[in-house]
Design a protein around this motif. Structure first.
Motif, mmCIF file in Angstrom:
data_model
loop_
_atom_site.group_PDB
_atom_site.id
_atom_site.type_symbol
_atom_site.label_atom_id
_atom_site.label_comp_id
_atom_site.label_asym_id
_atom_site.label_seq_id
_atom_site.Cartn_x
_atom_site.Cartn_y
_atom_site.Cartn_z
ATOM 1 N N UNK A 1 -5.203 26.402 74.825
ATOM 2 C CA UNK A 1 -4.512 26.716 73.582
ATOM 3 C C UNK A 1 -3.265 27.550 73.797
ATOM 4 N N UNK A 2 -3.336 28.527 74.697
ATOM 5 C CA UNK A 2 -2.183 29.377 74.969
ATOM 6 C C UNK A 2 -1.089 28.613 75.716
ATOM 7 N N UNK A 3 -1.468 27.717 76.637
ATOM 8 C CA UNK A 3 -0.474 26.882 77.321
ATOM 9 C C UNK A 3 0.274 25.999 76.321
ATOM 10 N N UNK A 4 -0.480 25.391 75.405
ATOM 11 C CA UNK A 4 0.130 24.520 74.398
ATOM 12 C C UNK A 4 1.069 25.322 73.495
ATOM 13 N N UNK A 5 0.608 26.471 73.061
ATOM 14 C CA UNK A 5 1.428 27.290 72.166
ATOM 15 C C UNK A 5 2.740 27.703 72.843
ATOM 16 N N UNK A 6 2.678 28.009 74.133
ATOM 17 C CA UNK A 6 3.883 28.409 74.849
ATOM 18 C C UNK A 6 4.908 27.298 74.943
ATOM 19 N N UNK A 7 4.454 26.080 75.236
ATOM 20 C CA UNK A 7 5.379 24.950 75.317
ATOM 21 C C UNK A 7 6.018 24.665 73.960
ATOM 22 N N UNK A 8 5.211 24.776 72.901
ATOM 23 C CA UNK A 8 5.738 24.548 71.554
ATOM 24 C C UNK A 8 6.717 25.659 71.151
ATOM 25 N N UNK A 9 6.358 26.887 71.421
ATOM 26 C CA UNK A 9 7.176 28.027 71.009
ATOM 27 C C UNK A 9 8.547 28.017 71.676
ATOM 28 N N UNK A 10 8.576 27.641 72.967
ATOM 29 C CA UNK A 10 9.830 27.663 73.719
ATOM 30 C C UNK A 10 10.633 26.383 73.571
ATOM 31 N N UNK A 11 10.125 25.435 72.786
ATOM 32 C CA UNK A 11 10.873 24.210 72.520
ATOM 33 C C UNK A 11 10.826 23.161 73.611
ATOM 34 N N UNK A 12 9.933 23.309 74.559
ATOM 35 C CA UNK A 12 9.837 22.320 75.639
ATOM 36 C C UNK A 12 8.969 21.128 75.255
ATOM 37 N N UNK A 13 8.191 21.280 74.189
ATOM 38 C CA UNK A 13 7.393 20.148 73.696
ATOM 39 C C UNK A 13 7.416 20.135 72.179
ATOM 40 N N UNK A 14 7.754 18.972 71.636
ATOM 41 C CA UNK A 14 7.742 18.749 70.192
ATOM 42 C C UNK A 14 6.897 17.504 69.928
ATOM 43 N N UNK A 15 5.744 17.653 69.296
ATOM 44 C CA UNK A 15 4.876 16.497 69.057
ATOM 45 C C UNK A 15 5.595 15.404 68.273
ATOM 46 N N UNK A 16 5.409 14.164 68.694
ATOM 47 C CA UNK A 16 5.968 13.031 67.975
ATOM 48 C C UNK A 16 5.271 12.874 66.623
ATOM 49 N N UNK A 17 5.902 12.219 65.676
ATOM 50 C CA UNK A 17 5.255 11.970 64.375
ATOM 51 C C UNK A 17 3.962 11.163 64.549
ATOM 52 N N UNK A 18 2.997 11.397 63.680
ATOM 53 C CA UNK A 18 1.768 10.612 63.692
ATOM 54 C C UNK A 18 0.582 11.286 64.339
ATOM 55 N N UNK A 19 0.753 12.529 64.806
ATOM 56 C CA UNK A 19 -0.347 13.202 65.494
ATOM 57 C C UNK A 19 -1.525 13.490 64.559
ATOM 58 N N UNK A 20 -1.245 13.874 63.316
ATOM 59 C CA UNK A 20 -2.322 14.209 62.390
ATOM 60 C C UNK A 20 -3.207 12.997 62.126
ATOM 61 N N UNK A 21 -2.587 11.854 61.894
ATOM 62 C CA UNK A 21 -3.352 10.624 61.667
ATOM 63 C C UNK A 21 -4.134 10.237 62.917
ATOM 64 N N UNK A 22 -3.517 10.424 64.090
ATOM 65 C CA UNK A 22 -4.182 10.089 65.347
ATOM 66 C C UNK A 22 -5.431 10.944 65.552
ATOM 67 N N UNK A 23 -5.324 12.241 65.282
ATOM 68 C CA UNK A 23 -6.469 13.129 65.443
ATOM 69 C C UNK A 23 -7.600 12.767 64.481
#
Length: 518
Positions: free
Chosen positions: A432-454
């Motif tokens: 969870x902390x690894x994911x949050x870091x990538x999102x916070x620093x802008x290195x990863x932006x989830x593509x559209x459709x993740x909510x439906x996929x989950x």
């Protein structure tokens, strides 16, 4: 992404072969030696160099070496790349030789540190473990150099050979158990020699393939080599950050040494079954994306970098969830079908099933750590995973105490399973902390459709769970059936769960082409 998927499939196929032999190895060990104080001693003697291998070689070294290799390959040319390989091999060999010599001399002290519960016992587990550690410790030298060779081959797109190489460890231990053990006064010592031989065999196997690529290192040593210094600088913090899961497992071993004899063996066998899907998918995907992410970062293409991470996360989740559920619902049947024979009793199956279910609950987190960490290492950021790793390891220690101590005080069966549960929970925090870091620093932006996929994955998981819940016979029934019937019923349940999960995903609109390319 179709090329990535093809490379992942190659690694998974070779890994599957290795893991099938690994299962055969564990089956032979369980049936031949059972879960006893002697096997506890061997697993400690094997886990120490294996832990250091994962810490230095497959963990920190590989994560630091591959991005620097990619940088030299992309920007500096063939001659500079070969010079880097020669001096890296020289420095690594020298350091590993010194560490190995110290480890062999300090074997009794290391056993006291990593398995203090062995001290002062009449059954001699401490002495036996120290004797075997002197034999197994050189495995660290051989297998770390093997990991460097594998990193080179992976970086030039040759994934099959490194993924197949672990087969030699499995074959060596099988041979030691079946044919070597009768020649030893303490039969389990044959396994220690099997580990030693396997390390040398795996290293030698890589040489012809490196030579074919013109990348077989000729070890040289130069204290001030720029590339080696850069790898070392990246590696030092990564030693901790990339191997938190392994440190947690070692902490489990330390605490388990104080529990009833057999606890370390139950944890070992349950961990091995969790490692199958982790290696087939999590490690396979991570192996493929690290060189790719490193190239994309070096080429300064952030959109491609983001696409690769998004693809890897979706593919990981779609396979991690059913693997987790299968191991939880079928933990007892798996153990009863595959290793509950001769020395491995029904009681051993019950105890190992408890820790297998606990480890399985953390499987998605274990796999996500493998996928998210390259998002940092490919950018030559080793500090952030270190900080996150420290938090996760401290959390694991607190959870060990909070879960296991009351378990023991209440005299409940299977306190070793509490160790596995704590490891899984700390891995969830780590991911969870690894994911949050990538999102916070802008290195990863989830593509559209993740909510439906989950939501689609969650519904499919529910259908699979219900199918396995109603179709799985009681555990006590499995021990009454012959081996072939056990295996047949197990395969039927695996097929049922897989079909329920896959059919539900298809019905909800998920298609295989979604994982081919964007």
């Amino acid at each position: 992404m179709s090329r990535l998927l093809k490379s992942t499939a190659v690694v998974s196929a070779m890994t599957l072969i290795s893991r099938l032999f690994g299962y055969l190895r564990d089956m032979v060990l369980a049936i031949s030696f059972g879960a006893t104080g002697s096997t506890d001693a061997f697993f400690v003697a094997f886990r120490i160099p294996n832990f250091l291998r994962r810490l230095f070689a497959e963990g920190a070294f590989s994560q630091a070496f591959v991005p620097v290799f990619a940088e030299y390959k992309e920007q500096r040319g063939r001659e500079a790349l070969k010079d880097l390989l020669d001096h890296t091999a020289g420095a690594l060999t020298l350091i590993l030789f010194i560490v190995t010599a110290i480890g062999m001399l300090a074997a009794p002290l290391l056993i006291l540190v990593f398995a203090p519960g062995f001290a002062g016992e009449d059954n001699g587990r401490q002495v036996l473990a120290a004797d075997m550690l002197r034999i197994t410790f050189p495995y660290l030298l051989f297998i770390s150099l093997t990991a460097m060779a594998g990193g080179i081959l992976n970086s030039v797109g040759r994934f099959a050979v490194p993924a197949f190489t672990p087969v030699f460890l499995n074959l060596s231990l099988i041979a030691a158990a079946l044919w070597g053990a009768p020649y030893f006064e303490e039969p389990v010592k044959a396994l220690a020699w099997g580990v030693f031989v396997a390390g040398a065999a795996q290293l030698l196997f890589q040489f012809p393939f490196l030579a074919r690529q013109g990348l077989l290192p000729r070890p040289r040593f130069k204290k001030a080599h720029e590339g080696v210094k850069k790898i070392t600088r990246l590696m030092l913090p990564a030693i901790f950050g990339s191997s938190v899961v392994q440190i947690n497992l070692l902490v489990d071993t330390l605490i388990a040494s104080f529990l009833v004899a057999g606890s370390i063996s139950w944890l070992y066998f349950s961990d091995r079954f969790v490692e199958l899907p982790l290696a087939l998918f999590g490690i396979a995907i991570a192996t493929v994306i690290l060189p790719r992410l490193s190239r994309e970062h070096a080429a300064r293409t952030p959109e491609a970098f983001n696409n690769t991470l998004d693809w890897a996360l979706k593919l990981t989740l779609v396979v991690a969830v059913p693997a987790m559920l299968g191991l939880i619902f079928l933990a007892g049947p798996i153990l009863a079908s595959l290793i509950q024979y001769r020395e491995f009793t029904a009681f051993d199956t019950t105890m190992a099933a408890m820790s297998l279910m606990a480890y399985a609950a953390g499987l998605p987190a274990f796999m996500l750590i493998k996928i998210l960490a390259p998002g940092y290492y490919s950018r030559q950021d080793t500090r952030t995973p270190v900080k996150i790793g420290i938090i996760a390891m401290l959390a694991n220690m607190v959870l060990n105490v909070a879960i296991v101590v009351p378990w023991v005080m209440l005299d409940l069966p299977g306190p070793h399973a509490g160790l596995a549960l704590a490891t899984g929970l700390s891995a969830l925090l780590n991911a969870g902390l690894l994911f949050r870091g990538l999102r916070r620093d802008g290195h990863y932006r989830p593509h559209p459709g993740w909510r439906a996929f989950l939501m689609q994955v969650a519904v499919a998981a529910l259908v699979m769970s219900l199918a396995l819940w109603f179709a799985t016979p009681a555990l006590e029934d499995w021990g009454q059936w012959p081996a072939m019937e056990r295996v047949t019923r197990l395969l039927g349940l695996i097929a049922l769960g897989s079909a329920a999960y896959g059919a539900t995903l298809l019905a909800l609109g998920v298609r295989p082409r979604q994982f081919l390319m964007r």
